[in-house]
Design a protein around this motif. Structure first.
Motif, mmCIF file in Angstrom:
data_model
loop_
_atom_site.group_PDB
_atom_site.id
_atom_site.type_symbol
_atom_site.label_atom_id
_atom_site.label_comp_id
_atom_site.label_asym_id
_atom_site.label_seq_id
_atom_site.Cartn_x
_atom_site.Cartn_y
_atom_site.Cartn_z
ATOM 1 N N UNK A 274 0.830 -1.204 0.000
ATOM 2 C CA UNK A 274 0.000 0.000 0.000
ATOM 3 C C UNK A 274 0.864 1.254 0.000
ATOM 4 N N UNK A 275 2.002 1.205 0.686
ATOM 5 C CA UNK A 275 2.924 2.341 0.662
ATOM 6 C C UNK A 275 3.431 2.619 -0.738
ATOM 7 N N UNK A 276 3.797 1.558 -1.474
ATOM 8 C CA UNK A 276 4.246 1.717 -2.852
ATOM 9 C C UNK A 276 3.133 2.248 -3.741
ATOM 10 N N UNK A 277 1.921 1.795 -3.498
ATOM 11 C CA UNK A 277 0.770 2.301 -4.256
ATOM 12 C C UNK A 277 0.578 3.792 -4.034
ATOM 13 N N UNK A 278 0.724 4.240 -2.786
ATOM 14 C CA UNK A 278 0.565 5.661 -2.490
ATOM 15 C C UNK A 278 1.659 6.490 -3.155
ATOM 16 N N UNK A 279 2.877 5.978 -3.184
ATOM 17 C CA UNK A 279 3.959 6.693 -3.867
ATOM 18 C C UNK A 279 3.670 6.807 -5.361
ATOM 19 N N UNK A 280 3.150 5.737 -5.942
ATOM 20 C CA UNK A 280 2.796 5.775 -7.361
ATOM 21 C C UNK A 280 1.683 6.778 -7.608
ATOM 22 N N UNK A 281 0.688 6.751 -6.743
ATOM 23 C CA UNK A 281 -0.436 7.674 -6.915
ATOM 24 C C UNK A 281 0.013 9.119 -6.750
ATOM 25 N N UNK A 282 0.931 9.348 -5.820
ATOM 26 C CA UNK A 282 1.412 10.718 -5.602
ATOM 27 C C UNK A 282 2.164 11.255 -6.822
ATOM 28 N N UNK A 283 2.761 10.354 -7.602
ATOM 29 C CA UNK A 283 3.539 10.793 -8.769
ATOM 30 C C UNK A 283 2.657 11.223 -9.931
ATOM 31 N N UNK A 284 1.352 10.800 -9.895
ATOM 32 C CA UNK A 284 0.467 11.148 -11.004
ATOM 33 C C UNK A 284 -0.696 12.028 -10.572
ATOM 34 N N UNK A 285 -0.792 12.315 -9.275
ATOM 35 C CA UNK A 285 -1.893 13.148 -8.789
ATOM 36 C C UNK A 285 -1.665 14.597 -9.161
ATOM 37 N N UNK A 286 -2.751 15.285 -9.528
ATOM 38 C CA UNK A 286 -2.638 16.691 -9.915
ATOM 39 C C UNK A 286 -2.837 17.648 -8.761
ATOM 40 N N UNK A 287 -3.362 17.156 -7.643
ATOM 41 C CA UNK A 287 -3.627 18.013 -6.480
ATOM 42 C C UNK A 287 -2.389 18.070 -5.595
ATOM 43 N N UNK A 288 -1.839 19.267 -5.388
ATOM 44 C CA UNK A 288 -0.598 19.404 -4.637
ATOM 45 C C UNK A 288 -0.681 18.905 -3.220
ATOM 46 N N UNK A 290 -2.989 16.814 -1.791
ATOM 47 C CA UNK A 290 -3.235 15.375 -1.736
ATOM 48 C C UNK A 290 -2.009 14.590 -2.181
ATOM 49 N N UNK A 291 -1.305 15.103 -3.165
ATOM 50 C CA UNK A 291 -0.105 14.436 -3.640
ATOM 51 C C UNK A 291 0.942 14.365 -2.541
ATOM 52 N N UNK A 292 1.100 15.457 -1.806
ATOM 53 C CA UNK A 292 2.084 15.485 -0.729
ATOM 54 C C UNK A 292 1.698 14.546 0.414
ATOM 55 N N UNK A 293 0.397 14.517 0.751
ATOM 56 C CA UNK A 293 -0.069 13.624 1.810
ATOM 57 C C UNK A 293 0.140 12.164 1.432
ATOM 58 N N UNK A 294 -0.195 11.820 0.174
ATOM 59 C CA UNK A 294 -0.024 10.440 -0.281
ATOM 60 C C UNK A 294 1.450 10.050 -0.282
ATOM 61 N N UNK A 295 2.302 10.970 -0.716
ATOM 62 C CA UNK A 295 3.742 10.692 -0.754
ATOM 63 C C UNK A 295 4.290 10.470 0.653
ATOM 64 N N UNK A 296 3.929 11.352 1.588
ATOM 65 C CA UNK A 296 4.455 11.256 2.958
ATOM 66 C C UNK A 296 3.985 9.986 3.654
ATOM 67 N N UNK A 297 2.691 9.663 3.512
ATOM 68 C CA UNK A 297 2.176 8.476 4.179
ATOM 69 C C UNK A 297 2.699 7.208 3.515
ATOM 70 N N UNK A 298 2.812 7.228 2.179
ATOM 71 C CA UNK A 298 3.366 6.070 1.488
ATOM 72 C C UNK A 298 4.795 5.795 1.907
ATOM 73 N N UNK A 299 5.596 6.849 1.978
ATOM 74 C CA UNK A 299 6.985 6.698 2.410
ATOM 75 C C UNK A 299 7.058 6.192 3.837
ATOM 76 N N UNK A 300 6.155 6.696 4.689
ATOM 77 C CA UNK A 300 6.127 6.255 6.083
ATOM 78 C C UNK A 300 5.790 4.774 6.179
ATOM 79 N N UNK A 301 4.770 4.314 5.440
ATOM 80 C CA UNK A 301 4.379 2.906 5.491
ATOM 81 C C UNK A 301 5.507 1.987 5.026
ATOM 82 N N UNK A 302 6.212 2.418 4.000
ATOM 83 C CA UNK A 302 7.337 1.610 3.510
ATOM 84 C C UNK A 302 8.427 1.522 4.577
ATOM 85 N N UNK A 303 8.701 2.637 5.238
ATOM 86 C CA UNK A 303 9.742 2.657 6.266
ATOM 87 C C UNK A 303 9.400 1.739 7.432
#
Length: 309
Positions: A274-288, A290-303
């Motif tokens: 799910x963390x990897x999915x959020x990172x992928x979604x953050x790379x294609x999201x147009x909303x700044x 939401x993109x940042x939230x998805x990236x931060x939480x995805x990175x956190x889950x992976x860690x």
């Protein structure tokens, strides 16, 4: 003495004051109030000494965590029943008296919790099944949004149920729980390896294995603001990296303690995916934002999924 009320507080001066005031106003059974202060940065202790000299105060030099602080309080408690209460709560309409009366009439119930409402008056989902990989999968995939009335696809917080009737459950949120003192002592209290989160889940798990019933009682109501003691600073959002880190560390420890190795590995893989999915979604999201939230939480889950503990 009927009830010993233990409140673990961390920099919640105003809310703690209101909580104790509501206890005194709404509780007529014999009771004592024990506050365990986890090294608050505000004037909580001074407020207690000046305004409530009858309250028993334990002052910790450091933040001992929720489990250890509750054990400190209940170690000196004298009541036949122990009541675990958060400081960001208000007792409504004699809730403690009602819980006491209900447990007196039902000696096979070991743990009982009330109906919780938020500051907006809306009901809070404070019951749940024990954690499982399937429950986590349903949460991440949001299957409950598609099948809201399905117990199978929407198990988290038992949202398929309307919380209208008395019901035995697996576990309840620890912001307001009445526990028979004998049961708490027999189980040696909360597991202090939990700093924050899932300590009450683990306690309910052990209580249920011992044969005790865990029961939701909707005819007693408590207002729960939610999250105030989880903040590390007064201006910090309730959901922070610190809080999320405690949540996942405690969840992994719960799995190590109560599940097999395969379940723990599966949970870590689920978090990693799910963390990897959020990172992928953050790379294609147009909303700044939401993109940042998805990236931060995805990175956190992976860690946390890849962490050794």
């Amino acid at each position: 003495m009927d009830v010993s009320i233990v409140i673990v507080s961390f920099s919640t001066n105003r809310l703690l004051d209101e909580c104790i005031e509501s206890i005194k106003k709404e509780t007529c059974c014999s009771h004592e109030i024990i506050v365990v202060d986890n090294a608050s940065a505000d004037d909580s202790c001074r407020m207690l000494r000046e305004k409530y000299p009858d309250v028993i105060l334990i002052e910790n030099a450091e933040n001992a965590g929720f489990a250890r602080a509750n054990n400190q309080g209940f170690a000196i408690a004298q009541g036949r029943y122990f009541f675990m209460l958060n400081p960001d709560t208000l007792i409504l309409d004699g809730a403690i008296n009602k819980l006491l009366d209900f447990m007196e009439k039902n000696p096979d119930i070991g743990i009982c919790g009330p109906r919780n409402i938020g500051r907006d008056g809306k009901m809070q989902y404070n019951c749940d099944h024990f954690p499982s990989v399937w429950n986590s999968f349903c949460y991440f995939t949001r299957l409950g949004d598609i099948f809201p009335r399905s117990r199978f696809f929407n198990p988290n917080q038992m949202r398929y149920w309307n919380y209208a009737e008395i019901r035995d459950v697996d576990r309840m949120v620890g912001c307001s729980l009445m526990i028979r003192s004998g049961l708490y002592k027999d189980l040696h209290g909360l597991d202090e390896n939990f700093f924050m989160y899932f300590e009450e889940t683990d306690f309910c798990h052990r209580a249920k294995k011992s044969g005790a019933r865990i029961t939701y009682y909707p005819h007693a109501t408590i207002l729960h603001y939610g999250g105030e003691s989880s903040k590390t600073t007064p201006n910090e959002p309730v959901i922070s990296n610190t809080v999320a880190s405690y949540f996942h560390k405690s969840l992994y420890y719960y799995y190590r303690k109560n599940h097999n190795f395969f379940s723990l590995i599966t949970l870590r893989l689920l978090n990693l995916t799910f963390g990897l999915f959020l990172l992928l979604r953050s790379s294609i999201s147009g909303n700044g934002e939401k993109r940042n939230m998805a990236f931060c939480y995805g990175r956190f889950l992976i860690r946390v999924a890849l962490a050794r503990r």
